[in-house]
Design an enzyme around this catalytic site. Structure first.
Site, PDB file in Angstrom:
ATOM      1  N   GLY A   1       0.827  -1.193   0.000  1.00 45.85           N
ATOM      2  CA  GLY A   1       0.000   0.000   0.000  1.00 45.85           C
ATOM      3  C   GLY A   1       0.863   1.245   0.000  1.00 45.85           C
ATOM      4  O   GLY A   1       1.966   1.264  -0.557  1.00 45.85           O
TER       5      GLY A   1
ATOM      6  N   SER B   1       0.593  -9.694  -1.421  1.00 42.82           N
ATOM      7  CA  SER B   1      -0.425  -9.516  -0.388  1.00 42.82           C
ATOM      8  C   SER B   1      -1.670 -10.243  -0.864  1.00 42.82           C
ATOM      9  O   SER B   1      -1.767 -10.600  -2.056  1.00 42.82           O
ATOM     10  CB  SER B   1      -0.727  -8.038  -0.139  1.00 42.82           C
TER      11      SER B   1
ATOM     12  N   THR C   1       6.726  -3.744  11.305  1.00 46.44           N
ATOM     13  CA  THR C   1       6.381  -2.434  11.865  1.00 46.44           C
ATOM     14  C   THR C   1       4.904  -2.132  11.631  1.00 46.44           C
ATOM     15  O   THR C   1       4.482  -0.982  11.756  1.00 46.44           O
ATOM     16  CB  THR C   1       7.235  -1.325  11.226  1.00 46.44           C
TER      17      THR C   1
ATOM     18  N   ARG D   1       1.518  -4.521  12.417  1.00 49.92           N
ATOM     19  CA  ARG D   1       0.723  -4.927  13.566  1.00 49.92           C
ATOM     20  C   ARG D   1       1.227  -6.267  14.072  1.00 49.92           C
ATOM     21  O   ARG D   1       1.504  -7.179  13.282  1.00 49.92           O
ATOM     22  CB  ARG D   1      -0.766  -5.024  13.205  1.00 49.92           C
TER      23      ARG D   1
ATOM     24  N   GLU E   1       0.274  -4.705  23.967  1.00 45.01           N
ATOM     25  CA  GLU E   1       1.096  -3.507  24.157  1.00 45.01           C
ATOM     26  C   GLU E   1       0.578  -2.680  25.330  1.00 45.01           C
ATOM     27  O   GLU E   1      -0.638  -2.512  25.470  1.00 45.01           O
ATOM     28  CB  GLU E   1       1.101  -2.673  22.869  1.00 45.01           C
TER      29      GLU E   1
ATOM     30  N   HIS F   1       6.956   0.144  19.686  1.00 43.12           N
ATOM     31  CA  HIS F   1       5.934   0.731  18.813  1.00 43.12           C
ATOM     32  C   HIS F   1       6.234   2.210  18.556  1.00 43.12           C
ATOM     33  O   HIS F   1       5.443   3.098  18.860  1.00 43.12           O
ATOM     34  CB  HIS F   1       4.523   0.580  19.386  1.00 43.12           C
TER      35      HIS F   1
END
Length: 331
Positions: A167, A188, A247, A249, A278, A297
């Protein structure tokens, strides 16, 4: 038209700013006009799960969310009868139940995107890639103890980057990979060869990408079709000298399988910025692995992004206090 819960008339409104882990929210925007009219509490620790979350938020008329950190589901909202407004950062928070908030008469306000920090996650991904390929954390630590050239790293030029997701952020990864002289493969669930070619990458199957890539980097949105998209069987396809970077999810990757692959040496290393839970628990096994380069994160967590988020949050709160909430979410 939605009827929002009115402001309290018998006291000053109470506002909580959640998940301000680095303690920066108060200085990245001018809160003075809001603080002149309401009591504002900045919470720098994550709220514990369960009943403690309800206890921690009860009594606040408005809460400010940092994008997709604290989960605000319907059952929690129903236990906060005094909550009148949510000032959420970003355009969409998948951890917030917008429909439940609307039904309860809670005004949900949003902000624009990340501003100049939109590609900060891509920059962090490359930091993790280079850190792993050149052993930067280990060499830096060795220098502090008198060491000198303890490990031999690898160049990126001529190597292959495999992008799982192509994306907006994945497309930016292509640009940088080309500058490094890398070949770029992409896959993907919904990617087509034509879209891959337009972005400057070569479309391949997931299996081919995992087998051929020196670096595999994830840039997918988390959803039913992408949860666990990299599992034990997928990691087994990767070369033992390859690295995995996530980086996007945490739940995109089977964490148990990843830990096992790193422990066994089946995978050279992993650069991870996102986790199933988290903040990451202190006793999480992945924290102890020497071949895991971990960050907390930090993807979109740059000053440019947070400044934009909090300045617009303050504007939204001022409008709400005036009875005219701004940037209402389109639910």
């Amino acid at each position: 038209m939605t009827e929002f819960r009115p402001l309290p008339q018998d006291r000053r409104p109470r506002i909580a700013v959640l998940d301000d882990y680095m303690g920066v929210a108060h200085r990245l925007a001018d809160w003075s006009r809001v603080q002149a009219r309401a009591d504002v509490t900045f919470l720098t620790e994550a709220l514990p799960p369960g009943p403690a979350t309800v206890a921690g938020l009860r009594g606040f008329d408005a809460i400010c969310l940092l994008r997709e950190r604290s989960a605000i589901p319907a059952d929690l909202l129903r236990q906060l009868p005094e909550l009148r407004a949510i000032a959420a950062t970003g355009k969409l928070n998948r951890t917030l139940d917008y429909a439940a908030a609307r039904d309860l008469g809670i005004a949900v306000m949003t902000t624009s995107g990340s501003g100049n920090g939109i590609y900060a996650t891509v920059e962090l991904a490359w930091g993790l890639i280079i850190g792993l390929m050149r052993h930067i954390p280990e060499e830096s630590a060795a220098m502090r103890t008198g060491g000198w050239q303890t490990r031999l790293g690898n160049a990126l030029y001529g190597r292959t980057l495999g992008l799982v997701g192509l994306g907006k952020l994945g497309g930016r990864m292509v640009d940088i990979a080309r500058a490094f002289g890398m070949e770029v493969l992409a896959w993907s669930p919904n990617l087509t060869p034509e879209r891959a070619e337009a972005a400057g990458a070569t479309y391949v199957t997931k299996e081919d990408l995992l087998q051929r890539s020196d670096v595999v980097s994830l840039h997918l949105v988390l959803g039913p079709t992408t949860r666990g998209v990299i599992g034990a069987a997928d990691l087994a396809l990767m070369r033992s000298d390859a690295i995995l970077v996530n980086t996007a999810r945490g739940p995109l990757v089977d964490t148990g399988a990843l830990v096992a692959a790193l422990q066994s040496g089946k995978l050279r290393g992993a650069g991870i910025d996102v986790y199933d839970s988290e903040p990451l628990p202190a006793d999480a096994p992945i924290r102890q692995l020497p071949n895991a380069l971990l960050t907390p994160h930090l993807g979109y967590s740059v000053q440019e992004t947070f400044t934009n988020f909090y300045r617009e949050t303050v504007e939204n709160l001022e409008g709400w206090l005036d009875g005219q909430p701004r940037r209402l979410a389109e639910i």
